[in-house]
Design an enzyme around this catalytic site. Structure first.
Site, PDB file in Angstrom:
ATOM      1  N   TRP A   1     -28.651  50.203  -4.239  1.00 26.13           N
ATOM      2  CA  TRP A   1     -29.674  51.108  -4.565  1.00 26.13           C
ATOM      3  C   TRP A   1     -29.347  52.455  -3.776  1.00 26.13           C
ATOM      4  CZ3 TRP A   1     -30.019  46.414  -2.233  1.00 26.13           C
ATOM      5  CH2 TRP A   1     -30.020  46.194  -0.736  1.00 26.13           C
TER       6      TRP A   1
ATOM      7  N   GLY B   1      -8.958  61.023   5.352  1.00 29.52           N
ATOM      8  CA  GLY B   1      -7.789  61.993   5.361  1.00 29.52           C
ATOM      9  C   GLY B   1      -6.720  61.683   6.036  1.00 29.52           C
TER      10      GLY B   1
ATOM     11  N   ASP C   1     -13.696  62.358   0.861  1.00 30.54           N
ATOM     12  CA  ASP C   1     -13.913  62.658  -0.624  1.00 30.54           C
ATOM     13  C   ASP C   1     -14.444  61.399  -1.374  1.00 30.54           C
ATOM     14  OD1 ASP C   1     -13.506  63.355  -3.172  1.00 30.54           O
ATOM     15  OD2 ASP C   1     -11.182  64.080  -3.069  1.00 30.54           O
TER      16      ASP C   1
ATOM     17  N   HIS D   1      -5.694  62.689 -10.097  1.00 29.43           N
ATOM     18  CA  HIS D   1      -6.285  64.181 -10.240  1.00 29.43           C
ATOM     19  C   HIS D   1      -5.309  65.144  -9.945  1.00 29.43           C
ATOM     20  CE1 HIS D   1      -9.933  61.799  -9.730  1.00 29.43           C
ATOM     21  NE2 HIS D   1     -10.116  62.243 -10.852  1.00 29.43           N
TER      22      HIS D   1
END
Lengths: 339, 339
Positions: free
Chosen positions: A231, A310, A179, A50
Site C-alpha cells: 500500500w 550507487g 534510483d 537503459h
C-alpha cells in the site's frame, strides 16, 4: 537455455557508434553528443536495460516520430526558483539534461531550484541526472511518471506507473544515488528471471488465484506486479504522478496510457545548492561518517552485501572501463545495422 | 484477551485538557495552543499513536527536559529560498509548524522554499504538516530522520531509521497526503497485531532463523524489521537521513542512536507554490481526474479498498467529530492525572 554470446565494446567505440546513428536520425551534432554519451554512460555503469540494450528501441521511437530528434525544450511558465518547461516531444535524455542543468542554475541563484517538464520522453535511466548533479556538488531529487504498469493496492488492473524516484548527494568526487522505481521489479527484470528459470528473491506480484508469488512467469501472465511496500508504494506512485502532472502542466499516467505509446511524460527536477550552507565545508565528512556507520552493521547470512545506493555502480563502471562494456552480440549487430 | 474499556472524548475537551497540561509544563499559552491542537487533530484523524496515546510520553520527555517547552527555533543559515534552522530542542510539533509556515513563505516569494531543521524533537505525525500546507494550496514534501530502528538490506542490526516521508497536494478543500515510514510496519503496529494474536498481512521482518515472517512476535524478538521494498526502502532510508543531516547541519541517525534517547533529530520541509503556475486554475480538475481514474480500477478480492492516501483519514475525522474521539480509559485517566 544457452546464454547468447557476449562481446566487449569499449566506451569510446560505443559512444561513437551511437553518435553516428543519432546524427543519421535527425539529431544535430551537439544533441547527438549529449545523447550518445548518456546511452554509453548508462551502459558503462551496468544499466544495460537503459543503455545499449534500449538503444535500438530508442532509435525506432525517433524513426516513428514519437521522439522528435531536433526538438528543444522551452520555458513555458514559472516564478522565481520554480520553472515550467515543455519538452516539445524531444529526446528524453536531452530534455532531462537541460532541465537538470537549469535546476542547478536556479539553485545557484536561489539556494534551491525546481524545473517541472511536460511533453518529454523516456529519460532512460533516472540515475543519470542524479549522478550529474551530485558530482557537481548539489543535492538532487527528480522523478518521472510513466505509462500505467502496476495496479494500485486493492486493484487488479494497472492504473499506476512505476514512476522512478531519484535522490542523490555528493560523496568525495563521486555520489550516492538512489534510483528506484516504485514497483518491486520491472517487467524487464522479471522476464530475465523467467528466461533463466529462476524464482524472484521476494514476491513480485500475483498469480492467477490472486496469491502473491515469487514465480516471475505467473506475474508476467497476470500483469499484476507489486508496488514496493504494498500500500505504501501504491500511494507513493500516485503522489509522484499527481505532483509531476500538476507542476509541469503535463500528462498524468492515465493520459499517457490512453495514448497506448509511452510518450509525452511529465518529470520534476529539484536541485539544492550545498555550497552556501553554513556547514558546507564539513558536508563530505558528515556523509562519509554516515556511510562508515552504515557499513559497520553486522552482515546477515544472505550474501547481500551492505552497499549504499550507487556503490555497486562504481565497481561496474571501473570494471567496464578496463575490460570494455559487455554487449549481447545480436544486440550489437542490430545496432550496427542502424549506422 | 479482553479489550480495555474505551470512552469517547470530544475534540474541544481533549484539546483543552492537553492545553492545560502543557501550560503547567513550561509551555507559553501560545505554544500550548499550537501543540495541543496538533495532538488533538492527530487523534481526531485516527492517528492515536501520535496523538492521545503518545501524549503522556511527550509530557514525560518535557519533564525530563529532552523536549524544552519554552524554546523557540531560530534561523542559523541559508541562502535565498533555502534556510537552515535550529530547533533548540524545543517541542517537535511547534518547531515543525514554524518551519512549515516558513517554507510556505519562502515559496510565496520564490516559487519553491526549503527549510532544513536541526536539533528538533519528534514531530509526532508527519502528515500534520502535509495537511497544513496542502490545505493552504501548496505542494509539500517533508521528512525526518529517527533513531536507528531498522536494519539495512543485508544487515542484521539496525543502523537505519524508519525516516517518515510525507508528500501532499491539495484536493478540493482538503488534501491528498501520503505519510509513510520506510519500514513496512512500525514496532507499535506489530505490537498491536501481536496483542490481538493476529499475523501481519505481509512479511514484517525476520525470525531467529533469518527467514522472513508474518509472525509479529518473532520480529519483535529479533528486532529485525523490514524496509518497504527490501533493498529499495533501505536505500531510501539512508538517503533521507543523509539529506536531512547535511541540509540541516544536524544529527544523523547514528548520532541520535548514540544518545540512546530519540532527541535532536533532523528534518526537511519543502513547499511549492501552485498559485503562480501557468496552469494554476486547472490544477484541482487535473487532480480530481487522476483520482477518478485511480478509483476506477477493478477491485481485487482482498477487501482492500482502493483509497488514495488520506482518504480514510477524512472518513475517520468525520466520524470522530460527530461521535467523539475513542480513547482507552486507562490512557485518559493517566492524562487527567497530569493536569
Amino acid at each position: 537455455m544457452p546464454q547468447p554470446a557476449e562481446i566487449r565494446i569499449f566506451y569510446a567505440e560505443m559512444e561513437s557508434v551511437f553518435h553516428k546513428i543519432l546524427v543519421k536520425h535527425s539529431f544535430s551534432e551537439a544533441k547527438a553528443a549529449v545523447c550518445s554519451r548518456i546511452f554509453a554512460d548508462n551502459s558503462l555503469d551496468g544499466v544495460y536495460t537503459h543503455g545499449v540494450n534500449r538503444f535500438p528501441k530508442f532509435v525506432q521511437m525517433v524513426s516513428e516520430n514519437y521522439v522528435v530528434g531536433r526538438n528543444e525544450p522551452s520555458k513555458i511558465g514559472g516564478f522565481g526558483a520554480l520553472e515550467q518547461w515543455n519538452g516539445n516531444l524531444g529526446p528524453g535524455p536531452n530534455n532531462a539534461i537541460v532541465c537538470t542543468a537549469r535546476a542547478m542554475e536556479l539553485a545557484d541563484a536561489n539556494g534551491i531550484g525546481c524545473v517541472a517538464l511536460c511533453n518529454t520522453n523516456h529519460w532512460m535511466r533516472g540515475g543519470t541526472y542524479g549522478w550529474k548533479a551530485a558530482k557537481k556538488g548539489y543535492a538532487f531529487i527528480c522523478w518521472t511518471n510513466t505509462i500505467a504498469n502496476m495496479p494500485g493496492w486493492g486493484a487488479k488492473d494497472s492504473h499506476l506507473g512505476n514512476n522512478p524516484l531519484i535522490l542523490a548527494i555528493p560523496k568525495d568526487d563521486e555520489a550516492i544515488v538512489l534510483d528506484m522505481a516504485v514497483s518491486q521489479f520491472s517487467y524487464g527484470a522479471m522476464e530475465k528471471f523467467a528466461m533463466q528459470g529462476k524464482t524472484l528473491p521476494v514476491p513480485g506480484g500475483y498469480d492467477e488465484k490472486g496469491q502473491m508469488t515469487t514465480d516471475p512467469t505467473k506475474v508476467l501472465k497476470t500483469q499484476r506486479s507489486l508496488p514496493i511496500g504494498y500500500w505504501k508504494g501504491s500511494g507513493l506512485s500516485l503522489l509522484l504522478d499527481i505532483l509531476a502532472a500538476v507542476l509541469s502542466s503535463g500528462r498524468a499516467t492515465y493520459e499517457i496510457t490512453e495514448q497506448k505509446v509511452e510518450s509525452a511524460v511529465s518529470q520534476v527536477f529539484i536541485a539544492i545548492s550545498l555550497s552556501n550552507l553554513h556547514n558546507s565545508s564539513a558536508i563530505n565528512t558528515v556523509i562519509n561518517n554516515i556511510v562508515r556507520d552504515y557499513h559497520s552493521a553486522s552482515p546477515d547470512d544472505s550474501n547481500n552485501a551492505i552497499l549504499y545506493p550507487g556503490e555497486r555502480v562504481l565497481q561496474t563502471r571501473n570494471k567496464n572501463s578496463v575490460e570494455g562494456i559487455p554487449v549481447n552480440m545480436e544486440v550489437w549487430s542490430e545496432i550496427l545495422k542502424l549506422m
